[in-house]
Scaffold this motif. Structure first.
Motif, mmCIF file in Angstrom:
data_model
loop_
_atom_site.group_PDB
_atom_site.id
_atom_site.type_symbol
_atom_site.label_atom_id
_atom_site.label_comp_id
_atom_site.label_asym_id
_atom_site.label_seq_id
_atom_site.Cartn_x
_atom_site.Cartn_y
_atom_site.Cartn_z
ATOM 1 N N SER A 147 50.926 -9.295 -0.790
ATOM 2 C CA SER A 147 50.625 -8.762 -2.108
ATOM 3 C C SER A 147 49.120 -8.605 -2.278
ATOM 4 O O SER A 147 48.324 -9.181 -1.525
ATOM 5 C CB SER A 147 51.176 -9.681 -3.197
ATOM 6 O OG SER A 147 50.422 -10.892 -3.250
ATOM 7 N N GLU A 200 47.338 -9.824 -4.698
ATOM 8 C CA GLU A 200 46.801 -11.121 -5.071
ATOM 9 C C GLU A 200 46.635 -12.013 -3.840
ATOM 10 O O GLU A 200 45.620 -12.713 -3.700
ATOM 11 C CB GLU A 200 47.722 -11.809 -6.087
ATOM 12 C CG GLU A 200 47.775 -11.144 -7.448
ATOM 13 C CD GLU A 200 48.887 -10.109 -7.564
ATOM 14 O OE1 GLU A 200 49.229 -9.726 -8.687
ATOM 15 O OE2 GLU A 200 49.417 -9.688 -6.497
ATOM 16 N N GLU A 201 47.616 -11.998 -2.954
ATOM 17 C CA GLU A 201 47.531 -12.804 -1.726
ATOM 18 C C GLU A 201 46.387 -12.315 -0.834
ATOM 19 O O GLU A 201 45.700 -13.121 -0.194
ATOM 20 C CB GLU A 201 48.859 -12.735 -0.976
ATOM 21 C CG GLU A 201 49.994 -13.486 -1.668
ATOM 22 C CD GLU A 201 51.353 -13.190 -1.053
ATOM 23 O OE1 GLU A 201 51.462 -12.158 -0.335
ATOM 24 O OE2 GLU A 201 52.303 -13.964 -1.279
ATOM 25 N N VAL A 256 43.100 -13.720 -2.239
ATOM 26 C CA VAL A 256 42.945 -15.149 -1.933
ATOM 27 C C VAL A 256 42.594 -15.351 -0.466
ATOM 28 O O VAL A 256 41.713 -16.147 -0.116
ATOM 29 C CB VAL A 256 44.235 -15.902 -2.311
ATOM 30 C CG1 VAL A 256 44.201 -17.333 -1.764
ATOM 31 C CG2 VAL A 256 44.419 -15.910 -3.823
ATOM 32 N N GLN A 309 43.770 -19.574 -6.192
ATOM 33 C CA GLN A 309 45.217 -19.454 -6.283
ATOM 34 C C GLN A 309 45.564 -18.066 -6.804
ATOM 35 O O GLN A 309 44.817 -17.479 -7.593
ATOM 36 C CB GLN A 309 45.784 -20.527 -7.220
ATOM 37 C CG GLN A 309 45.405 -21.951 -6.842
ATOM 38 C CD GLN A 309 45.939 -22.358 -5.482
ATOM 39 O OE1 GLN A 309 47.059 -21.989 -5.111
ATOM 40 N NE2 GLN A 309 45.135 -23.110 -4.729
ATOM 41 N N THR A 310 46.721 -17.564 -6.390
ATOM 42 C CA THR A 310 47.104 -16.216 -6.806
ATOM 43 C C THR A 310 47.268 -16.111 -8.322
ATOM 44 O O THR A 310 47.042 -15.039 -8.895
ATOM 45 C CB THR A 310 48.411 -15.790 -6.123
ATOM 46 O OG1 THR A 310 49.431 -16.769 -6.391
ATOM 47 C CG2 THR A 310 48.222 -15.668 -4.616
ATOM 48 N N VAL A 337 44.195 -14.801 -10.085
ATOM 49 C CA VAL A 337 43.723 -13.462 -9.707
ATOM 50 C C VAL A 337 44.282 -12.438 -10.686
ATOM 51 O O VAL A 337 45.501 -12.297 -10.830
ATOM 52 C CB VAL A 337 44.145 -13.109 -8.264
ATOM 53 C CG1 VAL A 337 43.687 -11.686 -7.916
ATOM 54 C CG2 VAL A 337 43.572 -14.108 -7.268
#
Length: 408
Positions: A303, A305-306, A309, A321-322, A325
């Motif tokens: 993703s 967000e991932e 990170v 941490q996601t 975000v």
């Protein structure tokens, strides 16, 4: 016996009177006269150095194996680097020098060294009729020649796959960084207590050097920046390693288009904004640009967000941490026919201190106040910052921004 200095009428024929290069020729002639008057000859180094600071950066290994190979020393000066390559590495070195006084310094001291010859000539004019060389290098000297004149001459004067190593000024004593346009500017040559000598130098940003080298038939393999060992000094030297590309055939074959539609081709990445009391977090790429943490999204179902990170941890060592975000939206533009999609993100919380990480191309992380943003921002970072804060005075090519709808 004092060596004979050839007339400048033929060697300077490509340099226009009162041009930036003619200014440089006069400056280096005066510099050489001053060193001759002092009877100063620099010692032959034990190790080839690319910066003014002993022990900083790599040595002659970046040229590859030069044993028995013809190597061109561009702007060879007093000749000590050429002698080192011949004696310590078995190279057959030609030192090319336009300044008659600098040439005199070299031949008066090293004229009998095996494997070395010193030629008084303009490098572009000399290469026009010379047998191609196996490698070439310039330690601080190529910035005194118009790259639109020197680089095509070097392309034609080097064999395919030959290395070209350039040591060039990046940031001067006054903290004046590189230019983003191919134009010379005044820089001073300093020598002890003598009056400074004004010159015209092409002090260019690393990306601009890479663009020029690519335009003239080279592939840039690495660009490294070396700051002064004294943390209080502002000087930065850049080292460019390029390789002369093989000659292209005059005609190439082609094939008919397929009846099927071409596969989609796009680059997808993320850029993270971290805002603290000190400002936003930016790092310096090895090519010289300043940019936000970020990079490409992994093609494994990751993703956005991932990806933020992961890239934050890999590049800076910071842990987030996601859930912290916030995705801002997508920026879409095209680069050489490739669709580029960049997702900007705001990271609200993290742990740790940003540090340069091993084997990463971006480091020297620092916080910059929003009202004191630096020059030379990476294009994607500039686009992300202005999509987040349109009031920021940052220039960049336009891109189509679509904001994400706020979470309900």
């Amino acid at each position: 016996m004092k060596p004979q200095i050839p007339s400048s009428s033929s060697s300077d024929s490509r340099i226009k009177r009162n041009s930036p290069e003619s200014t440089n020729t006069r400056a280096w002639q005066i510099y050489g006269q001053r060193q001759l008057a002092r009877a100063y000859t620099p010692p032959v180094p034990e190790r080839l150095g690319w910066t003014p600071w002993e022990g900083t950066g790599p040595g002659a290994e970046v040229l590859g194996d030069v044993t028995g190979r013809r190597v061109l020393d561009i702007g060879s000066g007093a000749g000590h680097h050429a002698v080192h390559l011949a004696q310590a590495h078995g190279a057959r070195v030609t030192g090319i020098e336009l300044s008659p006084t600098q040439h005199e310094r070299a031949v008066s001291t090293h004229v009998d060294v095996d494997g070395v010859e010193f030629v008084r000539a303009d490098v572009a004019e000399y290469l026009d009729g010379a047998e191609p060389f196996d490698a070439a290098y310039a330690i601080g000297t190529l910035a005194f020649i118009d790259p639109h004149r020197s680089l095509p001459a070097l392309r034609d004067g080097l064999r395919p796959d030959a290395m070209l190593i350039l040591s060039l000024l990046h940031t001067d004593l006054h903290g004046h960084g590189p230019s983003t346009a191919v134009a010379p500017r005044e820089q001073m040559i300093l020598l002890r207590d003598d009056p400074p000598l004004p010159t015209q130098m092409w002090v260019l940003a690393p990306q601009l050097w890479e663009d020029l080298l690519t335009e003239y038939g080279f592939r840039v393999e690495a660009i490294d920046l070396f700051p002064h060992p004294d943390e209080n000094a502002k000087v930065i030297q850049q080292l460019i390693r390029a390789r002369r590309l093989p000659n292209r055939p005059t005609r190439v074959s082609s094939r008919p288009r397929s009846t099927r539609a071409p596969a989609a081709h796009a680059a997808v990445g993320v850029g993270a904004i971290l805002l603290s009391e000190q400002g936003i977090l930016l790092g310096r790429h090895r090519r010289g640009t300043l940019e936000l943490p970020g990079g490409s999204v992994e093609a494994i179902g990751e993703s956005f967000e991932e990806a933020v990170v992961r890239e934050l941890a890999e590049e800076t060592g910071l842990v987030a941490q996601t859930v912290d975000v916030e995705l801002l939206g997508t920026l879409v533009d095209h680069v050489e026919g490739v669709l580029r999609v960049t997702v900007g993100a705001l990271v609200h919380a993290w742990q740790g201190q940003p540090l340069t990480q091993p084997d990463e191309s971006v480091g020297d992380w620092a916080w910059y106040p929003l009202d004191q943003l630096p020059n030379d921002l990476f294009v994607c970072s500039a686009q992300i910052l202005t999509s987040w804060r349109p009031d920021l005075p940052v220039d960049h090519p336009p891109a189509h921004f679509t904001a994400f709808a706020p979470a309900k």
